[in-house]
Design an enzyme around this catalytic site. Structure first.
Site, PDB file in Angstrom:
ATOM      1  N   LEU A 130      90.384  96.198  42.340  1.00  0.00           N
ATOM      2  CA  LEU A 130      90.981  94.878  42.127  1.00  0.00           C
ATOM      3  C   LEU A 130      91.276  94.197  43.471  1.00  0.00           C
ATOM      4  CD1 LEU A 130      92.054  92.761  40.163  1.00  0.00           C
ATOM      5  CD2 LEU A 130      94.260  93.927  40.176  1.00  0.00           C
ATOM      6  N   LYS A 131      91.810  94.974  44.392  1.00  0.00           N
ATOM      7  CA  LYS A 131      92.076  94.438  45.728  1.00  0.00           C
ATOM      8  C   LYS A 131      90.790  93.863  46.327  1.00  0.00           C
ATOM      9  CE  LYS A 131      92.934  96.074  50.407  1.00  0.00           C
ATOM     10  NZ  LYS A 131      94.152  95.339  50.777  1.00  0.00           N
ATOM     11  N   LYS A 188     111.554  91.943  46.838  1.00  0.00           N
ATOM     12  CA  LYS A 188     111.390  93.320  46.350  1.00  0.00           C
ATOM     13  C   LYS A 188     111.830  93.483  44.900  1.00  0.00           C
ATOM     14  CE  LYS A 188     112.963  96.614  48.893  1.00  0.00           C
ATOM     15  NZ  LYS A 188     111.936  97.668  48.908  1.00  0.00           N
ATOM     16  N   ILE A 205     110.628  92.362  70.099  1.00  0.00           N
ATOM     17  CA  ILE A 205     111.067  93.393  69.154  1.00  0.00           C
ATOM     18  C   ILE A 205     110.206  94.655  69.216  1.00  0.00           C
ATOM     19  CG2 ILE A 205     111.640  93.815  66.708  1.00  0.00           C
ATOM     20  CD1 ILE A 205     113.440  91.782  68.157  1.00  0.00           C
ATOM     21  N   GLY A 206     109.079  94.600  69.909  1.00  0.00           N
ATOM     22  CA  GLY A 206     108.342  95.846  70.106  1.00  0.00           C
ATOM     23  C   GLY A 206     106.845  95.709  70.028  1.00  0.00           C
ATOM     24  N   TRP A 236     110.608 104.556  53.577  1.00  0.00           N
ATOM     25  CA  TRP A 236     109.201 104.166  53.432  1.00  0.00           C
ATOM     26  C   TRP A 236     108.285 105.367  53.236  1.00  0.00           C
ATOM     27  CZ3 TRP A 236     109.190  99.572  57.503  1.00  0.00           C
ATOM     28  CH2 TRP A 236     109.733  98.454  56.866  1.00  0.00           C
ATOM     29  N   HIS A 250     117.019  97.279  65.383  1.00  0.00           N
ATOM     30  CA  HIS A 250     116.478  96.024  64.851  1.00  0.00           C
ATOM     31  C   HIS A 250     116.465  96.114  63.338  1.00  0.00           C
ATOM     32  CE1 HIS A 250     113.899  92.681  63.933  1.00  0.00           C
ATOM     33  NE2 HIS A 250     113.082  93.495  63.295  1.00  0.00           N
ATOM     34  N   HIS A 308     106.929  84.917  61.259  1.00  0.00           N
ATOM     35  CA  HIS A 308     106.136  85.081  60.034  1.00  0.00           C
ATOM     36  C   HIS A 308     105.178  83.919  59.813  1.00  0.00           C
ATOM     37  CE1 HIS A 308     109.797  87.466  59.740  1.00  0.00           C
ATOM     38  NE2 HIS A 308     109.005  88.355  59.196  1.00  0.00           N
TER      39      HIS A 308
HETATM   40  N1  GLN Z   1     109.370  97.614  66.516  1.00  0.00           N
HETATM   41  C1  GLN Z   1     108.708  97.163  65.323  1.00  0.00           C
HETATM   42  C2  GLN Z   1     107.728  96.062  65.663  1.00  0.00           C
HETATM   43  O1  GLN Z   1     107.990  95.329  66.561  1.00  0.00           O
HETATM   44  C3  GLN Z   1     109.685  96.634  64.333  1.00  0.00           C
HETATM   45  C4  GLN Z   1     108.989  96.145  63.099  1.00  0.00           C
HETATM   46  C5  GLN Z   1     109.890  95.838  61.960  1.00  0.00           C
HETATM   47  O2  GLN Z   1     111.087  95.774  62.110  1.00  0.00           O
HETATM   48  N2  GLN Z   1     109.339  95.668  60.810  1.00  0.00           N
HETATM   49  O3  GLN Z   1     106.715  95.899  65.016  1.00  0.00           O
HETATM   50 ZN    ZN Z   2     111.722  93.085  61.831  1.00  0.00          ZN
END
Ligand code: GLN
Ligand code: ZN
Length: 759
Positions: free
Chosen positions: A18-19, A109, A434-435, A564, A644, A697
């Site tokens: 399906l995907k 969710k 953030i990374g 997860w 984070h 995003h």
């Molecule tokens: N360190 C991760 C990144 O930058 C954090 C991702 C996340 O919080 N979903 O992708």
């Molecule tokens: Zn995040």
């Protein structure tokens, strides 16, 4: 007699058919008829699988081209204004994914699972009208194959409860508009056959309800039951107990109640009133959301205790929830160790378990044929092997975790931050990310080629180093202050760690639908967790060696790793999480000993793990916070710990966040100005915060002015000494062009604000 029941079945297909067809259709590489053809084949195949396994109650309308909540909106005619000029599949997929003109509907969710549904957008001006074609067609499709299905629908109270009103009013005010459409639907269904079973899912009853919502249950199900005498209504809940609703439902004319006895064992307390009501009980006793082989002997004991109250002829044996939440089948798992594979059961295997259980329970062991006897023996054996396997039990880990006495770091945050700022010497409004940086096709290719042994370790590492070099060079040139290595070696923030921890297993084909065509393949924790060797130190040290700036080390936190993954069911989740925490504390120690001065421990899924019931939150928070603190307990005072979190609703959990005691927290608040930051001020938060100054995003590039404005808004709430400036999440899903421009603008904006502050 085979009185057994499957709540719902996965629809993505055993090979994600399906995907694939959906994505081809969206890319305009095939027609919508091709999509419908694949869907038809999948439905037929899935029905036949269930029938051949001996399942009596098989669903229709558990299929969906995108999502069942979206289907329910279409059924009700609850189409937001901006889409109303569209029709058919164009309308449907525009609601799900947006198009050039209209933004998609929101997605969120589904309770505490990793499935995401499309949030209905309701307005008090809307008028609803029935569109039953999908439901009717699917029933007929199965019937033409000789399979009489029950019809699954999402109930009106859950539908409303999960909706949002565009004018922010009370969704339940729309009850009197929605229920008549459900009545019409049932009327249409009643013409399909002499008798039809309709499964009405009301998982919202498992959340604990306020008086107003509770008061809607009886009128709803009185009315729906009155539509037609040839409809038998089963009301289902799952993921928790729903005792408050059960008390009401037993006084309505519904035919059956479906309850989850695994994740809601308090449902046992309702057995006496269910027995008295004479209603059928659909007993969810086979785990629909985890991957372990059912322990038939244990489950028989549970069933016996249920039939101490409810008589056997009123019981149906069922999955605890839809099998949507587990992978399809083990049959393509060729690489998994044979021993571990014996312990597992995916959707297809669960069908046989349910069928065997019902034979055993209703007809007794004597009635089993040879194959069933063997299956039973195999089940007992596999469960015994699992209990005793040395692969699971590691005494050294157990002793170490049990005796782990260091529950937190030394010093309080104030003292630590003072020391850290002296040593690290960063400015106010210090900039970082953030990374992750963009995951390029080249990178994905290198990783998968390396996994498939198509390229050597040397050429793979060369590729990663090249990425790190370029990533570091870009950050320096851009003027960022605290750097990251970009996470090029990571496919996923959990799998990467899982692969290096003992006690973790992986499937090749264990895909689970996350939303629409998107699937995830969660790793699974089967045994005691330990860390054979450092997991991130080499790459972070390499990155640090390429710059004079501070390089921030990057780890995923224990609670996120747990949330997860599929988690072993023979140990409380909090114990498993503690094992991961101890392993991570070693990693942090190794990182700081290698000269890494700032370490970020991501807890993106901390909030996801929250229990559905308020009364259970305290217990969750207690171990979740404990384990985050254990993970970072090895950090010296001068090592700065960041965390984070990928969301912004901190009001309810701000005290918990405080308790985690991270020196710096970065959060996702870019879309809401400074509103969400106010809670930090309100509670007198004294540690440092990076509230995220733009939304990653979206591909849109934020302008310098816009970011300046955003920073100034933040400064209205917290002083400059407390603020970090960063994007609101990792950048791995973005393109380099976007990232480069956005970050340049961010750095420039900080420069402007700093200047302004001087004058
Ligand atoms: N360190 C991760 C990144 O930058 C954090 C991702 C996340 O919080 N979903 O992708
Ligand atoms: Zn995040």
């Amino acid at each position: 007699m085979s009185k057994n029941y499957i709540v719902g079945f996965p629809r993505i297909g055993e090979q994600r058919e399906l995907k694939k067809v959906l994505e081809e259709f969206w890319a305009k590489k095939c027609s919508f008829d091709d999509v419908l053809q694949t869907a038809k084949e999948l439905k037929a195949r899935h029905w036949v699988y269930q029938r051949d396994a001996g399942v009596e109650f098989i669903s229709s309308n558990d299929f969906s081209l995108y999502d069942n909540m979206l289907d329910t909106s279409v059924m009700l005619g609850a189409i937001p204004k901006r889409f109303r000029h569209l029709k058919g599949e164009e309308l449907y997929f525009a609601m799900a994914r947006g198009n050039d003109e209209c933004v998609a509907m929101e997605m969120t969710k589904w309770f505490n699972t990793n499935y995401h549904y499309i949030v209905p957008e309701l307005s008090p001006e809307d008028n609803y009208s029935l569109n039953a074609s999908k439901i009717i067609d699917e029933y007929r499709e199965a019937k033409s194959l000789g399979i009489k299905t029950k019809i699954n629908i999402i109930g009106p109270i859950t539908y409303l409860g999960l909706s949002k009103r565009v004018d922010r009013g009370d969704v339940y005010e729309l009850w009197s508009k929605i229920v008549p459409i459900y009545e019409e639907l049932l009327k249409a269904i009643s013409t399909l056959d002499d008798e039809v079973v309709v499964q009405i899912d009301e998982p919202i009853f498992a959340k604990g309800l306020d008086a107003k919502v509770l008061s809607l249950i009886k009128p709803t199900f009185d009315r729906l039951s009155a539509v037609s005498s040839n409809i038998k209504i089963a009301v289902l809940t799952y993921f928790e107990h729903s005792n408050e609703a059960t008390k009401v439902l037993v006084h309505t004319p519904i035919w059956a109640l479906g309850l989850d006895f695994l994740y809601g064992d308090e449902n046992l307390k309702s057995l006496d009133i269910i027995a008295m009501s004479g209603k059928k009980l659909i007993a969810g006793v086979v785990d629909g959301r985890n991957i372990w082989r059912c322990d038939i002997e244990k489950t028989m004991r549970l069933l016996e205790s249920i039939s101490n109250f409810v008589s056997k002829e009123n019981i149906l044996i069922s999955s605890s929830c839809s099998l949507l939440h587990v992978p399809f089948t083990l049959k393509y798992e060729e690489k998994m160790s044979g021993e571990i594979k014996e312990w597992l059961s995916f959707a297809l295997e669960k069908l046989s378990e349910i069928s065997l259980l019902s034979k055993l329970y209703f007809d007794g062991e004597g009635s089993l044929d040879k194959a069933q006897k063997e299956a039973l023996q195999k089940n007992v054996q596999a469960n015994q092997n699992r209990k005793n396997s040395p692969l699971i039990h590691n005494k050294t880990v157990q002793d170490r975790v049990e005796n782990h006495k260091k529950l937190q770091r030394e010093g309080d945050a104030k003292e630590r931050l003072k020391l850290q700022r002296e040593i690290l010497g960063y400015n106010d409004l210090v900039t970082t990310t953030i990374g992750s940086f963009p995951q390029t096709p080249q990178l994905r290719c290198a990783r998968s080629d390396f996994k498939a042994a198509l390229i050597s370790k040397e050429s793979y590492e060369k590729e990663i180093k090249k990425y790190i070099d370029e990533c570091v060079a870009f950050q320096e040139e851009c003027g960022l202050e605290i750097l990251v290595h970009g996470e090029p070696e990571r496919n996923d923030m959990v799998e990467y760690f899982g692969e290096q921890l003992k006690g973790y297993g992986f499937s090749q084909n264990g895909w689970v639908q996350s939303y629409g065509s998107r699937c995830v393949k969660p790793p699974f924790i089967y045994g005691d967790i330990s860390r054979p060797k450092p997991m991130t130190v080499d790459w972070i040290s390499y990155a640090q060696s390429r710059t004079n700036h501070i390089m921030k080390g990057m780890l995923t936190g224990p609670v996120t790793i747990l949330n997860w993954s599929f988690v072993r069911d023979d140990m409380p989740r909090g114990e498993v999480s503690k094992q991961i925490a101890v392993a991570l504390s070693d990693e942090i120690d190794d990182l700081q000993n290698a000269g890494i001065k700032i370490i970020q421990v991501d807890e993106a899924a901390f909030k996801e793990g929250y229990p559905l019931r308020d009364e259970k939150i305290k217990a969750y928070e207690a171990w979740a916070v404990r384990d985050f603190k254990i993970a970072v307990s090895s950090a010296k005072k001068e090592t700065q710990i960041h965390t984070h979190m990928c969301y912004s609703e901190f009001n309810d959990i701000i005290n918990t966040i405080e308790d985690m005691d991270a020196d710096v927290i970065s959060i996702e608040t870019a879309r809401s100005g400074n509103e969400l930051l106010k809670i930090f001020k309100k509670v007198g938060y004294t540690k440092e915060v990076g509230p995220g100054v733009y939304d990653i995003h979206s591909p849109r590039i934020p302008s310098v002015e816009e970011i300046v404005k955003q920073i100034e808004l933040l400064l209205e709430v917290l002083p400059k000494e407390q603020l970090w400036i960063n994007p609101d999440c990792g950048l791995k899903t973005r393109k380099w062009e976007e990232v480069k421009l956005s970050l340049k603008n961010m750095v420039e904006a900080v420069g402007i604000v700093r200047e302004k502050l001087k004058s």
